[in-house]
Design an enzyme around this catalytic site. Structure first.
Site, PDB file in Angstrom:
ATOM      1  N   GLY A  99      55.416 -32.132 -44.544  1.00 55.70           N
ATOM      2  CA  GLY A  99      54.859 -31.213 -45.396  1.00 55.70           C
ATOM      3  C   GLY A  99      55.903 -30.162 -46.046  1.00 55.70           C
ATOM      4  O   GLY A  99      55.762 -28.906 -46.198  1.00 55.70           O
ATOM      5  N   THR A 154      57.081 -30.215 -49.179  1.00 57.52           N
ATOM      6  CA  THR A 154      56.935 -29.995 -50.568  1.00 57.52           C
ATOM      7  C   THR A 154      56.709 -28.641 -50.949  1.00 57.52           C
ATOM      8  O   THR A 154      56.850 -28.249 -52.006  1.00 57.52           O
ATOM      9  CB  THR A 154      56.053 -30.921 -51.421  1.00 57.52           C
ATOM     10  OG1 THR A 154      54.697 -30.664 -50.592  1.00 57.52           O
ATOM     11  CG2 THR A 154      56.259 -32.469 -50.931  1.00 57.52           C
ATOM     12  N   TYR A 173      38.600 -25.360 -38.520  1.00 59.42           N
ATOM     13  CA  TYR A 173      39.897 -25.156 -38.772  1.00 59.42           C
ATOM     14  C   TYR A 173      40.648 -24.360 -37.602  1.00 59.42           C
ATOM     15  O   TYR A 173      41.576 -25.005 -36.841  1.00 59.42           O
ATOM     16  CB  TYR A 173      40.219 -24.319 -39.949  1.00 59.42           C
ATOM     17  CG  TYR A 173      41.670 -23.635 -39.994  1.00 59.42           C
ATOM     18  CD1 TYR A 173      42.718 -24.663 -40.326  1.00 59.42           C
ATOM     19  CD2 TYR A 173      42.358 -22.524 -39.818  1.00 59.42           C
ATOM     20  CE1 TYR A 173      44.130 -24.562 -40.576  1.00 59.42           C
ATOM     21  CE2 TYR A 173      43.691 -22.094 -39.756  1.00 59.42           C
ATOM     22  CZ  TYR A 173      44.253 -23.121 -40.196  1.00 59.42           C
ATOM     23  OH  TYR A 173      45.920 -22.697 -40.301  1.00 59.42           O
ATOM     24  N   LYS A 229      43.503 -26.021 -34.713  1.00 62.55           N
ATOM     25  CA  LYS A 229      44.826 -25.538 -34.535  1.00 62.55           C
ATOM     26  C   LYS A 229      44.779 -25.208 -32.968  1.00 62.55           C
ATOM     27  O   LYS A 229      45.848 -24.990 -32.375  1.00 62.55           O
ATOM     28  CB  LYS A 229      45.033 -24.085 -35.408  1.00 62.55           C
ATOM     29  CG  LYS A 229      45.329 -24.530 -36.710  1.00 62.55           C
ATOM     30  CD  LYS A 229      46.566 -25.270 -36.628  1.00 62.55           C
ATOM     31  CE  LYS A 229      47.244 -25.431 -38.308  1.00 62.55           C
ATOM     32  NZ  LYS A 229      48.424 -26.160 -38.200  1.00 62.55           N
ATOM     33  N   LEU A 261      48.962 -14.285 -41.167  1.00 59.85           N
ATOM     34  CA  LEU A 261      48.794 -14.399 -42.680  1.00 59.85           C
ATOM     35  C   LEU A 261      50.071 -14.540 -43.363  1.00 59.85           C
ATOM     36  O   LEU A 261      51.078 -13.802 -43.567  1.00 59.85           O
ATOM     37  CB  LEU A 261      48.126 -13.195 -43.538  1.00 59.85           C
ATOM     38  CG  LEU A 261      46.757 -13.056 -43.217  1.00 59.85           C
ATOM     39  CD1 LEU A 261      46.444 -11.557 -43.585  1.00 59.85           C
ATOM     40  CD2 LEU A 261      46.082 -13.950 -43.942  1.00 59.85           C
TER      41      LEU A 261
END
Length: 252
Positions: A9, A11, A153, A157, A185
């Site tokens: 990941g 990018t 979600y 996690k 956040l």
């Protein structure tokens, strides 16, 4: 001998920030993601700025065959990976569980859990043969506590949190360190993906407060990765100063 890090990941967001800080600290990199154009742009940028070797692999971690084939295409020298950063992950939708979407659920579980396992299972044999091997899994505060409408979600996690603990138990005999990073956040593309590209809704998540940046998380990851061989930072919960838990955020 130089060190090599493999980052999924890469990018955007945390993955891209990790690639940048590691390249600046003389790591060769294997960066992966689903957007090849962005991988090539990052490769050119870092090779120019940092005089390091960058290998790109474009694949979707959810696809096990594609993941194994792409990673297996690396030559023996490239497989001398010291650091694996399992960063690829996402949230999609924010509905109560009775209104959830099966496709959203599959996408989150397949990326956040199955994808992490697909990559790890392939790379761990290489880590066993490397110097000071280390796995860093990007979890979330959602892996520590559940919040309203976070259901699947949060479950994904929580799984990352549990897998990190299990890895630490199973791999300690191979001297492989395992770290779980659990951010609060962070302003990335995360909320934009969660709200299906609705930028107005995504921007509201960060209104009136100073969220973490991808660079904040990358700094923490670099700290964990750069400790002496005998030190393992096992678990880090990192929040912006305005956030006390998953739902308590002070806004101006």
């Amino acid at each position: 001998m130089g060190k090599t890090a493999l980052i999924t990941g890469a990018t955007s967001g945390i993955g891209k920030a990790c690639a940048t800080i590691l390249a600046k600290n003389n790591y060769d990199l294997i960066i992966t993601g689903r957007r090849n154009e962005r991988l090539q742009e990052l490769k050119l940028q870092l090779e120019k700025e940092c005089q390091t070797q960058i290998t790109t692999l474009c694949f979707d971690v959810r696809n096990r065959e594609e993941t194994i084939n792409s990673l297996s295409s690396l030559n023996n020298n490239q497989k001398k990976v010291n650091l694996l950063i399992n960063n690829a992950g996402l949230a999609v939708g924010i509905n109560p569980i009775d209104q959830g979407d099966f496709e959203d659920w599959d996408r989150m579980i397949d990326t956040n859990v199955t994808g992490l396992l697909n990559v790890s299972k392939t790379v761990i044999p290489w880590l066993k043969e490397s110097e000071n091997p280390h796995i860093i899994n990007i979890g979330s505060i959602a892996g520590k506590e559940v919040y309203p409408n976070g259901n699947v979600y949060c479950a994904s996690k929580h799984a990352v949190d549990a897998i990190s603990k299990a890895m630490r138990l199973d791999l300690v005999r191979h001297n492989i360190k395992v770290t779980n990073i659990a951010p609060g956040l962070v302003e990335t593309e995360f909320s934009n993906v969660r709200f299906y590209g609705d930028k107005e809704k995504a921007d509201q998540v960060y209104v009136g407060m100073d969220p973490l940046t991808p660079e904040d998380i990358a700094d923490t990851i670099w700290f964990c990765a750069s400790r002496p061989v005998h030190v393992n930072i096992a678990d880090v919960l990192i929040l912006p100063a305005a956030q006390a838990n998953s739902v308590t955020v002070i806004r101006k």
